[in-house]
Design a protein around this motif. Structure first.
Motif, PDB file in Angstrom:
ATOM      1  N   GLU A  50     -14.636 -16.114   6.452  1.00 22.95           N
ATOM      2  CA  GLU A  50     -14.190 -15.348   5.291  1.00 22.95           C
ATOM      3  C   GLU A  50     -14.101 -13.881   5.687  1.00 22.95           C
ATOM      4  O   GLU A  50     -15.054 -13.314   6.227  1.00 22.95           O
ATOM      5  CB  GLU A  50     -15.158 -15.515   4.123  1.00 22.95           C
ATOM      6  CG  GLU A  50     -14.721 -14.772   2.867  1.00 22.95           C
ATOM      7  CD  GLU A  50     -15.739 -14.879   1.749  1.00 22.95           C
ATOM      8  OE1 GLU A  50     -15.522 -15.702   0.834  1.00 22.95           O
ATOM      9  OE2 GLU A  50     -16.747 -14.148   1.800  1.00 22.95           O
ATOM     10  N   VAL A  51     -12.957 -13.261   5.402  1.00 22.44           N
ATOM     11  CA  VAL A  51     -12.708 -11.865   5.768  1.00 22.44           C
ATOM     12  C   VAL A  51     -12.500 -11.049   4.493  1.00 22.44           C
ATOM     13  O   VAL A  51     -11.705 -11.431   3.626  1.00 22.44           O
ATOM     14  CB  VAL A  51     -11.479 -11.742   6.687  1.00 22.44           C
ATOM     15  CG1 VAL A  51     -11.158 -10.277   6.962  1.00 22.44           C
ATOM     16  CG2 VAL A  51     -11.719 -12.490   7.995  1.00 22.44           C
ATOM     17  N   THR A  52     -13.194  -9.920   4.385  1.00 26.47           N
ATOM     18  CA  THR A  52     -13.063  -9.033   3.234  1.00 26.47           C
ATOM     19  C   THR A  52     -12.782  -7.620   3.716  1.00 26.47           C
ATOM     20  O   THR A  52     -13.482  -7.113   4.599  1.00 26.47           O
ATOM     21  CB  THR A  52     -14.338  -9.034   2.377  1.00 26.47           C
ATOM     22  OG1 THR A  52     -14.632 -10.379   1.969  1.00 26.47           O
ATOM     23  CG2 THR A  52     -14.176  -8.169   1.143  1.00 26.47           C
ATOM     24  N   LEU A  53     -11.755  -6.998   3.139  1.00 24.52           N
ATOM     25  CA  LEU A  53     -11.419  -5.609   3.445  1.00 24.52           C
ATOM     26  C   LEU A  53     -11.709  -4.753   2.220  1.00 24.52           C
ATOM     27  O   LEU A  53     -11.245  -5.061   1.113  1.00 24.52           O
ATOM     28  CB  LEU A  53      -9.948  -5.483   3.831  1.00 24.52           C
ATOM     29  CG  LEU A  53      -9.486  -6.232   5.081  1.00 24.52           C
ATOM     30  CD1 LEU A  53      -7.980  -6.113   5.248  1.00 24.52           C
ATOM     31  CD2 LEU A  53     -10.185  -5.696   6.316  1.00 24.52           C
ATOM     32  N   ARG A  54     -12.456  -3.667   2.406  1.00 20.75           N
ATOM     33  CA  ARG A  54     -12.786  -2.739   1.328  1.00 20.75           C
ATOM     34  C   ARG A  54     -12.595  -1.303   1.789  1.00 20.75           C
ATOM     35  O   ARG A  54     -12.655  -1.017   2.989  1.00 20.75           O
ATOM     36  CB  ARG A  54     -14.241  -2.918   0.867  1.00 20.75           C
ATOM     37  CG  ARG A  54     -14.556  -4.243   0.194  1.00 20.75           C
ATOM     38  CD  ARG A  54     -15.997  -4.285  -0.298  1.00 20.75           C
ATOM     39  NE  ARG A  54     -16.320  -5.555  -0.925  1.00 20.75           N
ATOM     40  CZ  ARG A  54     -16.074  -5.850  -2.205  1.00 20.75           C
ATOM     41  NH1 ARG A  54     -15.521  -4.918  -2.988  1.00 20.75           N
ATOM     42  NH2 ARG A  54     -16.383  -7.027  -2.690  1.00 20.75           N
ATOM     43  N   ASP A  55     -12.380  -0.419   0.812  1.00 16.85           N
ATOM     44  CA  ASP A  55     -12.431   1.005   1.114  1.00 16.85           C
ATOM     45  C   ASP A  55     -13.891   1.340   1.418  1.00 16.85           C
ATOM     46  O   ASP A  55     -14.779   1.116   0.591  1.00 16.85           O
ATOM     47  CB  ASP A  55     -11.933   1.819  -0.080  1.00 16.85           C
ATOM     48  CG  ASP A  55     -11.860   3.305   0.222  1.00 16.85           C
ATOM     49  OD1 ASP A  55     -12.923   3.903   0.525  1.00 16.85           O
ATOM     50  OD2 ASP A  55     -10.761   3.885   0.155  1.00 16.85           O
TER      51      ASP A  55
END
Length: 294
Positions: A50-55
């Motif tokens: 699972e990949v999550t991109l956030r500021d």
């Protein structure tokens, strides 16, 4: 200028600024790959990552998804010719791809969790990087995140055990792979002789011993037989360690061992756990039980 006209001008200006802002946002492609330390990429055989991109500064969620594809060309990944700066991924290699609409450069945090096919073994890795609007992060292998560890899953072990006059044997079987799902076996690419595989045996919270695991005849399958001689609450902790990389994985299972007499006499078993001795009263028609120490 009337108050009403001022409000109209203000909202028109706000709307124009919003439209201009949206128009100024540039689609920016990002590709993330998750690599098992000392192995291949986390794709279909491992259930993906699972990949999550956030500021990184505001915490705003930018994108989330799963890696999909194959573990990659293992010979290419593991081969010395690839070098540190050489491209190791192919078009089929597992990845998560997304497009971010960016108006300005952002410091982006990526978090990868996997393998999702073995959630008890899943580890988390996080990294940050600046991404500039219109400058795609897809070159080479993309943004590569390394996941350490080994995937250990106990396949078989009892939940309860009854002891008689003879010691009982408990068969422990476990699946042990790289985090990419790549197999470990004697003489293989990931040679079982390069790993320390064992089970730690605990009774009532106290460590009794450590036993090595042996190859069970199939890739990534290992096991041993644990002898149980005394009643108690047991915990078996199977672990795998790869000294060359530091990769480590653990799984555990618990069970209760009771004497056959205690199994036949549940009241005595319950009292024994409380540290009391009991004797069954003669049947006087009342069903009364006499207990020492009460």
């Amino acid at each position: 200028m009337t108050a009403t006209r001022k409000y109209v001008v203000f909202f028109v200006a706000l709307l124009v600024a919003s439209v201009v802002g949206i128009a100024a946002a540039q689609p920016t492609e990002v590709t993330v790959r998750v690599l098992s330390r000392g192995g291949g990429f986390l794709g279909a055989p491992a259930g993906g990552a699972e990949v999550t991109l956030r500021d990184a500064r505001t915490g705003e969620l930018l994108a989330r998804g799963m890696t999909e594809g194959s573990p990659g060309d293992i010979e290419r990944i593991m081969g010395a010719a690839s070098g540190r700066d050489g491209r190791i991924a192919t078009e089929e290699t597992a990845r998560f791809s997304t497009s971010l609409d960016l108006q300005r450069p952002r410091l982006v945090e990526v978090t990868a969790i996997g393998p999702m096919g073995e959630e008890q073994a899943a580890n988390r890795a996080t990294a940050t990087q600046w991404i500039v609007p219109g400058h795609h992060l897809t070159g080479g292998d993309g943004w590569v995140i390394e996941i350490p560890g080994l995937a250990v899953a106990i396949d078989s072990a009892p939940t309860a055990l009854t002891l008689n006059d003879e010691p009982a044997g408990v068969d422990v079987r476990a699946s042990i792979t790289m985090m990419c799902g790549c197999p470990i076996e004697p003489g293989g690419r990931w040679d079982a002789d390069d790993f320390h595989l064992a089970v730690l045996v605990y009774r009532d919270g106290e460590r009794l011993r450590e036993q090595p695991l042996s190859y069970a005849g199939e890739p990534s399958r290992f096991g041993t037989r644990v002898e149980v001689t005394e009643p108690g609450a047991y915990e078996l902790v199977v672990y795998a360690h790869q000294p060359d990389t530091g990769n480590t994985g653990v799984d555990r299972v618990a069970f209760v061992a009771e004497s056959d007499q205690a199994a036949l006499d549940p009241v005595a078993a319950a009292m024994a756990r409380c540290g009391m001795k009991s004797t069954q009263a003669a049947d006087d028609g009342t069903g009364a039980v006499a207990a020492d120490g009460l």
